[in-house]
Scaffold this active site. Structure first.
Site, PDB file in Angstrom:
ATOM      1  N   CYS A  98       0.749  -0.814   0.038  1.00  0.00           N
ATOM      2  CA  CYS A  98      -0.507  -0.149   0.480  1.00  0.00           C
ATOM      3  C   CYS A  98       0.760   1.150  -0.393  1.00  0.00           C
ATOM      4  O   CYS A  98       0.236   1.770  -0.699  1.00  0.00           O
ATOM      5  CB  CYS A  98      -0.799  -0.284   1.176  1.00  0.00           C
ATOM      6  SG  CYS A  98      -2.271   1.866   1.125  1.00  0.00           S
ATOM      7  N   GLY A 102      12.225 -14.162   6.904  1.00  0.00           N
ATOM      8  CA  GLY A 102      11.621 -15.077   7.316  1.00  0.00           C
ATOM      9  C   GLY A 102      10.099 -15.930   6.950  1.00  0.00           C
ATOM     10  O   GLY A 102       9.503 -15.697   6.341  1.00  0.00           O
ATOM     11  N   GLY A 127     -10.810  -4.197 -13.423  1.00  0.00           N
ATOM     12  CA  GLY A 127     -11.181  -4.322 -11.915  1.00  0.00           C
ATOM     13  C   GLY A 127     -10.412  -2.710 -11.210  1.00  0.00           C
ATOM     14  O   GLY A 127     -10.196  -1.857 -12.174  1.00  0.00           O
ATOM     15  N   GLU A 131     -11.546  -5.870 -21.105  1.00  0.00           N
ATOM     16  CA  GLU A 131     -11.992  -6.741 -19.711  1.00  0.00           C
ATOM     17  C   GLU A 131     -12.917  -8.217 -20.110  1.00  0.00           C
ATOM     18  O   GLU A 131     -13.470  -8.296 -21.313  1.00  0.00           O
ATOM     19  CB  GLU A 131     -12.952  -6.176 -18.734  1.00  0.00           C
ATOM     20  CG  GLU A 131     -13.185  -6.439 -17.654  1.00  0.00           C
ATOM     21  CD  GLU A 131     -13.099  -7.212 -17.022  1.00  0.00           C
ATOM     22  OE1 GLU A 131     -11.873  -7.061 -16.363  1.00  0.00           O
ATOM     23  OE2 GLU A 131     -13.729  -8.238 -16.240  1.00  0.00           O
ATOM     24  N   ASP A 171      -3.489  -9.345   3.109  1.00  0.00           N
ATOM     25  CA  ASP A 171      -3.869  -9.523   1.835  1.00  0.00           C
ATOM     26  C   ASP A 171      -3.400 -11.783   1.525  1.00  0.00           C
ATOM     27  O   ASP A 171      -3.903 -12.251   0.329  1.00  0.00           O
ATOM     28  CB  ASP A 171      -3.189  -9.512   0.557  1.00  0.00           C
ATOM     29  CG  ASP A 171      -3.646  -7.844   0.220  1.00  0.00           C
ATOM     30  OD1 ASP A 171      -4.672  -7.482   0.260  1.00  0.00           O
ATOM     31  OD2 ASP A 171      -2.839  -7.276  -0.855  1.00  0.00           O
ATOM     32  N   HIS A 223     -24.438  22.733   5.791  1.00  0.00           N
ATOM     33  CA  HIS A 223     -24.829  23.528   4.650  1.00  0.00           C
ATOM     34  C   HIS A 223     -24.083  24.835   3.869  1.00  0.00           C
ATOM     35  O   HIS A 223     -24.178  25.635   5.160  1.00  0.00           O
ATOM     36  CB  HIS A 223     -26.363  23.854   4.671  1.00  0.00           C
ATOM     37  CG  HIS A 223     -26.662  24.243   3.186  1.00  0.00           C
ATOM     38  ND1 HIS A 223     -27.090  23.705   2.400  1.00  0.00           N
ATOM     39  CD2 HIS A 223     -27.185  26.312   3.019  1.00  0.00           C
ATOM     40  CE1 HIS A 223     -27.243  24.645   1.118  1.00  0.00           C
ATOM     41  NE2 HIS A 223     -27.527  26.086   1.824  1.00  0.00           N
TER      42      HIS A 223
HETATM   43  P1  NAD Z   1      -9.283  -6.828  -9.551  1.00  0.00           P
HETATM   44  O1  NAD Z   1      -9.854  -8.306  -9.295  1.00  0.00           O
HETATM   45  O2  NAD Z   1     -10.248  -6.117  -9.228  1.00  0.00           O
HETATM   46  O3  NAD Z   1      -9.719  -7.205 -11.276  1.00  0.00           O
HETATM   47  C1  NAD Z   1      -8.803  -7.945 -12.241  1.00  0.00           C
HETATM   48  C2  NAD Z   1     -10.032  -7.724 -13.259  1.00  0.00           C
HETATM   49  O4  NAD Z   1      -9.060  -8.552 -14.658  1.00  0.00           O
HETATM   50  C3  NAD Z   1     -10.948  -8.806 -13.165  1.00  0.00           C
HETATM   51  O5  NAD Z   1     -12.337  -7.863 -13.387  1.00  0.00           O
HETATM   52  C4  NAD Z   1     -11.430  -9.624 -14.768  1.00  0.00           C
HETATM   53  O6  NAD Z   1     -12.310 -10.077 -14.694  1.00  0.00           O
HETATM   54  C5  NAD Z   1     -10.321  -9.490 -15.464  1.00  0.00           C
HETATM   55  N1  NAD Z   1      -9.671 -10.134 -16.474  1.00  0.00           N
HETATM   56  C6  NAD Z   1      -9.263 -11.660 -15.412  1.00  0.00           C
HETATM   57  N2  NAD Z   1      -8.017 -12.460 -16.551  1.00  0.00           N
HETATM   58  C7  NAD Z   1      -8.518 -10.893 -17.694  1.00  0.00           C
HETATM   59  C8  NAD Z   1      -8.184 -12.082 -19.109  1.00  0.00           C
HETATM   60  N3  NAD Z   1      -7.907 -13.346 -19.636  1.00  0.00           N
HETATM   61  N4  NAD Z   1      -8.285 -10.347 -19.983  1.00  0.00           N
HETATM   62  C9  NAD Z   1      -9.371  -9.497 -19.740  1.00  0.00           C
HETATM   63  N5  NAD Z   1      -9.346  -9.002 -18.345  1.00  0.00           N
HETATM   64  C10 NAD Z   1      -9.058 -10.529 -17.652  1.00  0.00           C
HETATM   65  O7  NAD Z   1      -8.053  -7.507  -9.125  1.00  0.00           O
HETATM   66  P2  NAD Z   1      -6.506  -5.503  -9.481  1.00  0.00           P
HETATM   67  O8  NAD Z   1      -7.743  -4.949 -10.163  1.00  0.00           O
HETATM   68  O9  NAD Z   1      -5.158  -6.317 -10.550  1.00  0.00           O
HETATM   69  O10 NAD Z   1      -7.019  -5.287  -8.148  1.00  0.00           O
HETATM   70  C11 NAD Z   1      -6.206  -6.533  -7.460  1.00  0.00           C
HETATM   71  C12 NAD Z   1      -6.676  -6.006  -5.572  1.00  0.00           C
HETATM   72  O11 NAD Z   1      -6.660  -4.815  -5.132  1.00  0.00           O
HETATM   73  C13 NAD Z   1      -8.545  -5.769  -5.718  1.00  0.00           C
HETATM   74  O12 NAD Z   1      -9.041  -7.083  -4.778  1.00  0.00           O
HETATM   75  C14 NAD Z   1      -8.550  -4.709  -5.087  1.00  0.00           C
HETATM   76  O13 NAD Z   1      -9.225  -4.694  -4.534  1.00  0.00           O
HETATM   77  C15 NAD Z   1      -7.203  -3.899  -4.654  1.00  0.00           C
HETATM   78  N6  NAD Z   1      -7.157  -2.525  -5.158  1.00  0.00           N
HETATM   79  C16 NAD Z   1      -8.321  -1.978  -4.272  1.00  0.00           C
HETATM   80  C17 NAD Z   1      -8.077  -0.423  -3.983  1.00  0.00           C
HETATM   81  C18 NAD Z   1      -8.995   0.604  -3.878  1.00  0.00           C
HETATM   82  O14 NAD Z   1      -9.268  -0.224  -2.879  1.00  0.00           O
HETATM   83  N7  NAD Z   1      -9.271   0.888  -4.253  1.00  0.00           N
HETATM   84  C19 NAD Z   1      -7.326  -0.135  -6.049  1.00  0.00           C
HETATM   85  C20 NAD Z   1      -6.305  -1.312  -6.147  1.00  0.00           C
HETATM   86  C21 NAD Z   1      -6.022  -2.510  -5.741  1.00  0.00           C
END
Ligand code: NAD
Length: 472
Positions: free
Chosen positions: A42, A115, A191, A212, A319, A451
């Protein structure tokens, strides 16, 4: 002689350092082991650096719209990406220094190295001793703790047939090291990571294409919110291929080429760079899980509601376990785990109360159930208030989006809130607190809100459930 501790924490990310600090403040004798940078994903490669970039993207947007506020300028702007990166690196460094001083102030012993947990042996009759392999040639160190907290986090996942080179084909780690903006980028995965990068790079002038697999972006939000983000992204000039499965990516000196299956048709997409953002995998390898008899599968380490693994003095959070992969979740889980070690009588985390935030333009945030169902279709009441009717958002020139409030039809309980629009990721804290305190939508609507403020949209949407909004 192995050194004894009340708690040894594996991993110095937000889950690990929060747990270590909480335990040290409670008087436990704590060691923290980290193989890379203190602060973890993070702070170093996730939330913080990307949000620093997003702030620069926001500055560009505000500059582009400045005439709307009655300010004319003869100046054009130029994006100095190296300077943006240096600003990001400085913020990350100073937060890292902050975490390091918290560790020192709380008298936590900090070990740099890899570790792993040891199984039982003649030297370590109880499973859960920790071995540290320091960098370089130094001897291994053994610690014998009463409890272990595993918080080793996750790393970017990849797809078969893609060779990440962190030059043209990047992960969310490699993209943060770029010193020059590409002209174009294809982002595999719509995502959270995919859409946040798409948003910020577009405002910086990069041509973005999202590919996607699902038929919509951000699958964990409601269909309505996904459609809204898609429409807004189209308006901003982002190309999107939905229902498209990436099969392979090749790269050469000129850039990268994606081959994908788009609803049965083979397509090719060329761009200077490719970002692979298809989820994250738990870091479960080489930390001694098998030796210590800790159960796990490919989704992560198995834990009970107090984060105890199958070896009850060994806990795991963040995670590396199969819960929501969010920084604030890791921090909250580590506090529950430490309370449990200290035999405190604590309730487990209710994951329905955890707020989620997506830092795109517009911002998106939600808590609880926001797809209009409470287990069954048609079980939820719905109230809505649009930011275009909110005075503060008009003043800010940011009237895209809305607040939606959902309650259970049977008992009127608040079940979820979804926000799209300005400062959504801050505003969501109020409904998250509402859910935590079992507030009803009436109470959210009756509480007097300042407000003019953006938060009035939450009040109005809550009142709208019973048709009591005065401004709609
Ligand atoms: P995600 O799981 O949110 O999204 C990955 C996307 O990739 C999915 O929609 C999936 O359908 C797509 N995908 C998979 N295989 C594919 C393919 N062959 N072709 C095309 N699309 C495909 O994962 P992420 O965006 O990598 O994020 C990882 C984690 O990190 C998540 O759990 C997320 O919540 C966390 N994260 C959170 C924040 C936040 O809270 N603002 C920011 C960044 C990451």
């Amino acid at each position: 002689m192995p050194k004894e501790y009340d708690l040894v924490v594996l991993g110095g990310g937000i889950g690990g350092y929060s747990g270590a600090i909480k335990a040290a403040k409670a008087g436990l004798n704590v060691a923290l082991v980290e193989r890379d940078l203190i602060g973890g994903t993070c702070l170093n490669r996730g939330c913080i650096p990307t949000k620093a970039y997003l702030k620069s993207a926001q500055a560009i947007r505000e500059f582009k719209n400045i005439s709307e506020f009655g300010i004319e300028t003869n100046y054009d702007y130029k994006v100095d990406f190296l300077k943006i990166k240096q600003r990001k690196d400085k913020i990350v460094q100073s937060l890292r220094n902050g975490v390091s001083s918290l560790i020192k102030m709380n008298k936590i012993d900090y070990f740099e190295g890899e570790g792993s947990v040891l199984g039982t042996s003649i030297f370590t009759p109880k499973s859960g001793s920790v071995m540290i392999k320091p960098d370089g040639d130094a001897d291994e160190i053994i610690l014998t703790p009463k409890n272990v907290l595993i918080a080793t986090g996750s790393r970017p996942a990849n797809l078969p047939n893609i060779k990440i080179d962190e030059k043209n084909i990047l992960t969310s780690n490699g993209i943060l090291e770029l010193e020059k903006l590409p002209k174009s980028i294809s982002i595999i995965g719509g995502g959270v990571i995919g859409v946040e990068w798409a948003s910020l790079l577009t405002w910086m002038g990069v041509k973005v294409t999202i590919v996607e697999f699902q038929d919509r972006l951000i699958i964990n939000e409601s269909k309505k919110v996904s459609a809204q983000l898609k429409k807004e992204f189209e308006r901003q000039g982002i190309d999107m291929y939905l229902s498209t499965k990436v099969e392979s990516v090749v790269s050469d000196d000129n850039g990268a080429k994606i081959s994908a299956d788009n609803d049965g048709n083979e397509i090719e997409i060329e761009s200077e760079k490719v970002l692979v953002a298809v989820g994250r995998r738990p870091n479960i390898e080489n930390i001694g899980l098998e030796a210590a008899g800790i159960e796990f599968d490919k989704r992560g380490i198995k834990v009970n509601e107090f984060y105890q693994t199958s070896a009850e003095n060994i806990y795991a959070v963040g995670d590396v376990i199969p819960t929501l992969q969010l920084a604030h979740v890791a921090a909250a889980e580590s506090e529950v785990a430490v309370d449990k070690m200290m035999k405190e009588d604590i309730p487990p985390i209710d994951y329905d109360n955890i707020p989620r935030g997506i830092y795109t333009y517009p911002e998106i945030a939600s808590v609880g159930i926001t797809d209009g169902t409470d287990g069954n279709q048609d079980q939820a009441n719905h109230g809505q208030f649009d930011f275009k009717f909110n005075g503060k958002s008009m003043i800010m020139g940011e009237s895209i989006g809305q607040v939606e409030v959902f309650s259970n039809k049977k008992n009127d309980d608040l079940i979820g809130v979804s926000i799209v629009g300005p400062h959504a990721t801050d505003l969501i804290s109020e409904p998250a607190l509402g859910l935590y305190l079992n507030a009803t939508p009436e109470e959210l609507g009756e509480a007097v809100h300042p407000h003019p403020s953006l938060s009035e949209a939450i009040m109005e949407a809550a009142r709208d459930i019973n048709g009591n909004s005065l401004n709609k």
